[in-house]
Write a protein that holds these residues in place. Sequence first.
Motif, mmCIF file in Angstrom:
data_model
loop_
_atom_site.group_PDB
_atom_site.id
_atom_site.type_symbol
_atom_site.label_atom_id
_atom_site.label_comp_id
_atom_site.label_asym_id
_atom_site.label_seq_id
_atom_site.Cartn_x
_atom_site.Cartn_y
_atom_site.Cartn_z
ATOM 1 N N ALA A 2 34.058 49.470 72.717
ATOM 2 C CA ALA A 2 35.450 48.303 73.357
ATOM 3 C C ALA A 2 36.672 48.594 72.845
ATOM 4 O O ALA A 2 36.907 48.760 71.538
ATOM 5 C CB ALA A 2 35.570 47.496 73.816
ATOM 6 N N LEU A 3 37.364 48.664 73.607
ATOM 7 C CA LEU A 3 39.646 49.144 72.540
ATOM 8 C C LEU A 3 40.823 47.614 73.218
ATOM 9 O O LEU A 3 40.443 47.161 74.745
ATOM 10 C CB LEU A 3 40.024 50.561 73.517
ATOM 11 C CG LEU A 3 41.294 50.386 72.211
ATOM 12 C CD1 LEU A 3 41.641 50.189 71.272
ATOM 13 C CD2 LEU A 3 41.958 51.243 73.350
ATOM 14 N N CYS B 257 45.630 57.151 73.415
ATOM 15 C CA CYS B 257 47.072 55.565 74.103
ATOM 16 C C CYS B 257 47.689 55.385 73.668
ATOM 17 O O CYS B 257 47.714 54.635 72.767
ATOM 18 C CB CYS B 257 45.160 54.804 74.173
ATOM 19 S SG CYS B 257 46.212 53.283 75.557
ATOM 20 N N PRO B 258 48.542 55.802 74.450
ATOM 21 C CA PRO B 258 50.356 54.921 73.803
ATOM 22 C C PRO B 258 50.234 53.360 73.513
ATOM 23 O O PRO B 258 50.817 52.953 72.489
ATOM 24 C CB PRO B 258 50.868 55.023 74.674
ATOM 25 C CG PRO B 258 50.535 56.184 75.488
ATOM 26 C CD PRO B 258 48.965 56.056 75.929
ATOM 27 N N ALA B 259 49.026 52.883 74.368
ATOM 28 C CA ALA B 259 48.324 51.049 73.799
ATOM 29 C C ALA B 259 48.481 51.210 72.385
ATOM 30 O O ALA B 259 48.434 50.323 71.700
ATOM 31 C CB ALA B 259 48.255 50.405 74.847
ATOM 32 N N HIS B 260 48.000 52.226 71.798
ATOM 33 C CA HIS B 260 47.089 51.763 70.815
ATOM 34 C C HIS B 260 47.978 52.466 69.755
ATOM 35 O O HIS B 260 47.716 52.239 68.775
ATOM 36 C CB HIS B 260 45.635 52.375 71.312
ATOM 37 C CG HIS B 260 45.075 52.585 69.393
ATOM 38 N ND1 HIS B 260 43.794 51.342 69.397
ATOM 39 C CD2 HIS B 260 44.676 53.157 68.792
ATOM 40 C CE1 HIS B 260 43.633 51.492 67.943
ATOM 41 N NE2 HIS B 260 43.397 52.445 67.442
ATOM 42 N N LEU B 261 48.728 53.644 70.095
ATOM 43 C CA LEU B 261 49.021 54.425 68.995
ATOM 44 C C LEU B 261 50.666 53.636 68.367
ATOM 45 O O LEU B 261 50.696 53.566 67.306
ATOM 46 C CB LEU B 261 49.251 56.475 69.543
ATOM 47 C CG LEU B 261 48.034 56.841 69.633
ATOM 48 C CD1 LEU B 261 48.148 57.315 70.518
ATOM 49 C CD2 LEU B 261 47.648 56.883 68.431
ATOM 50 N N TYR B 262 51.402 53.449 69.635
ATOM 51 C CA TYR B 262 52.643 53.094 69.887
ATOM 52 C C TYR B 262 52.769 51.461 69.922
ATOM 53 O O TYR B 262 54.273 50.859 69.237
ATOM 54 C CB TYR B 262 53.314 53.984 70.473
ATOM 55 C CG TYR B 262 53.175 55.239 70.480
ATOM 56 C CD1 TYR B 262 53.094 55.840 69.022
ATOM 57 C CD2 TYR B 262 52.243 56.507 71.291
ATOM 58 C CE1 TYR B 262 52.700 57.271 69.188
ATOM 59 C CE2 TYR B 262 52.377 57.568 71.442
ATOM 60 C CZ TYR B 262 53.025 57.852 70.385
ATOM 61 O OH TYR B 262 52.239 59.423 70.004
ATOM 62 N N ALA B 263 52.193 50.791 70.104
ATOM 63 C CA ALA B 263 52.731 48.905 70.784
ATOM 64 C C ALA B 263 51.547 48.390 69.322
ATOM 65 O O ALA B 263 50.882 48.807 68.787
ATOM 66 C CB ALA B 263 52.017 48.938 72.459
ATOM 67 N N LEU C 154 33.889 57.769 75.340
ATOM 68 C CA LEU C 154 35.918 56.891 75.834
ATOM 69 C C LEU C 154 36.470 56.773 74.970
ATOM 70 O O LEU C 154 37.487 56.654 74.403
ATOM 71 C CB LEU C 154 35.023 56.679 76.963
ATOM 72 C CG LEU C 154 36.372 55.869 77.769
ATOM 73 C CD1 LEU C 154 37.175 56.942 78.179
ATOM 74 C CD2 LEU C 154 35.994 54.495 78.609
ATOM 75 N N ILE C 155 36.037 55.441 74.394
ATOM 76 C CA ILE C 155 36.883 54.577 73.223
ATOM 77 C C ILE C 155 36.965 55.334 72.251
ATOM 78 O O ILE C 155 38.275 54.654 71.529
ATOM 79 C CB ILE C 155 35.556 53.672 72.831
ATOM 80 C CG1 ILE C 155 35.466 52.485 74.294
ATOM 81 C CG2 ILE C 155 36.511 52.868 72.047
ATOM 82 C CD1 ILE C 155 36.266 52.170 74.967
ATOM 83 N N GLN C 156 35.990 56.455 71.362
ATOM 84 C CA GLN C 156 36.854 57.331 70.850
ATOM 85 C C GLN C 156 38.226 57.963 71.219
ATOM 86 O O GLN C 156 39.372 58.078 70.365
ATOM 87 C CB GLN C 156 35.900 57.741 70.032
ATOM 88 C CG GLN C 156 36.299 59.228 68.542
ATOM 89 C CD GLN C 156 36.428 57.390 67.201
ATOM 90 O OE1 GLN C 156 36.216 56.725 67.434
ATOM 91 N NE2 GLN C 156 37.604 57.598 66.189
ATOM 92 N N TYR C 157 38.014 58.393 72.722
ATOM 93 C CA TYR C 157 38.873 59.131 72.705
ATOM 94 C C TYR C 157 40.551 58.982 73.164
ATOM 95 O O TYR C 157 41.673 59.028 72.562
ATOM 96 C CB TYR C 157 38.516 60.192 74.207
ATOM 97 C CG TYR C 157 39.303 60.657 74.845
ATOM 98 C CD1 TYR C 157 39.885 62.083 74.483
ATOM 99 C CD2 TYR C 157 40.535 60.300 76.406
ATOM 100 C CE1 TYR C 157 41.498 62.264 75.469
ATOM 101 C CE2 TYR C 157 41.217 60.526 77.305
ATOM 102 C CZ TYR C 157 41.418 61.905 76.369
ATOM 103 O OH TYR C 157 42.703 62.166 77.349
#
Length: 490
Positions: free
Chosen positions: A165-166, A335-341, A327-330
């Motif tokens: 999960a992410l 995902c911008p919400a993971h990289l930037y938020a 999928l979660i690793q990708y």
Amino acid sequence: MIKIPYITALTTYFSYGLLFAFGQFRDFFRNLFDWWNRDNNLQGYAPICLGLEDFYIRRLYSRIQDCFGRPISSPPDAWFDVLERVSKDNNKTLKRTTKVNRCLNLGSYNYLGFAAADEYCTPRVIQSLKKYFASTCSSRADAGTTALHSELEEAVARFIGKPAALVTGMGYVTNSAILPVLIGKGGLIISDSLNHNSIVNGARGSGATIRVFQHNTPSHLESVLRENIAHGQPRTHRPWKKIMVVVEGIYSMEGEICKLPEIVSICKKYKAYVYLDEAHSIGAIGKTGRGVCELLGVDTADVDIMMGTFTKSFGSCGGYIAGSEELIQYLKYTCPAHLYATSISPPAAQQIISAIKVIIGEDGSSRGAQKLAQIRDNSNYFRSELLKMGFEVLGDDDSPIMPIMLYNPGKIPAFSRECLKRNVAVVMVGFPASPLLLSRTRICISAAHTHEDMVKALEVISTVGDMVGVKYFPAEPNKPQLEGNRVKVE
């Protein structure tokens, strides 16, 4: 779909027509005076707001804006404190006062009662606040991942029944930021016609072709799938690179449970991915709170992407995506919400972890099972009583969301204000959140509500329903009750 009575539709159209005519009449004189004065410093500028949107806000919404956005000054428990607001300019602006009304809360998504102090969750949240403070001040990809975030993702994956999960810091962004990463140009998104706005914006931002099927109608979904597979991509007619069907577990404005078994079967037949939004169903339905898959007997392995939020049943904030490890690793790389938020607040993460432990019984008590039984019993009791009174109530059994149809725009402020006078706070829904003719009040039931709370709420709603005239069906007669060997007729 909702079938509106002819007379109701006619009077609703007439009400909107009357409001529109008077609004245009007032705008005519307003523009005339503005032209006469000619002292506007914005001459030559284009209007910031679009004409119809500006008109709707000024002439329709502002008349009843006291029914929306009411500030509270306590946790959103079964009862909460609502601050009183006053207006001295015909409701154009509202001023907050210091007067507080203690009201029964029928509007918050506090399905399991975790939104207030909890004997297990609250001490651990306070401890995490002292250890990690309120914010990581960084994105997950940089310095925003703590031990709590990793523990949370493992707990979510285990609870949902997926390999990984992410988590993200905002539920709305989970849909709007994830969908453009999963599918793009050359792909096809088939979306339920009543999907949430976050899904709509995510689909639009993806660049994929979007098709809509009739709300919760598997037969129409199959028809749309078959037609689009046969025709292929627009202009080129090449095969679609990817097809994704997006549905919700419980539809937030209708209270209806998704017909997931039939939809999964159709998607398997046509090799389409299933994206399930469980914002309102995870934690709220199912024997152990694991959502619509558990309730309807669907294997989570048959649902490719499972999305949900923590703002309802878990009393926190943020959202999650659960799926395969690949999928979660990708998503962690794209995902911008993971990289930037900014990552989810550590105390909020601890609240979710603790709530999950209570739900599954890892806190060493049976409170989780009791909460799940309570929300189910409360929901079914409240819905059945509303139907007996003659209200038109949408949704399915076990759903904690109960929309009561009002239709006429004049009944929105009347119903809301009269309930508030009797210390019952309800949420009103009108255009554009719902179609023009389908205004409603949306009741959300919680496991924190006692039987006495619900009896009071039903008494108030019944009284106000009679005053406003929203009981569109005949009420059921009271049944005789047996007392010993005598029959008591109420």
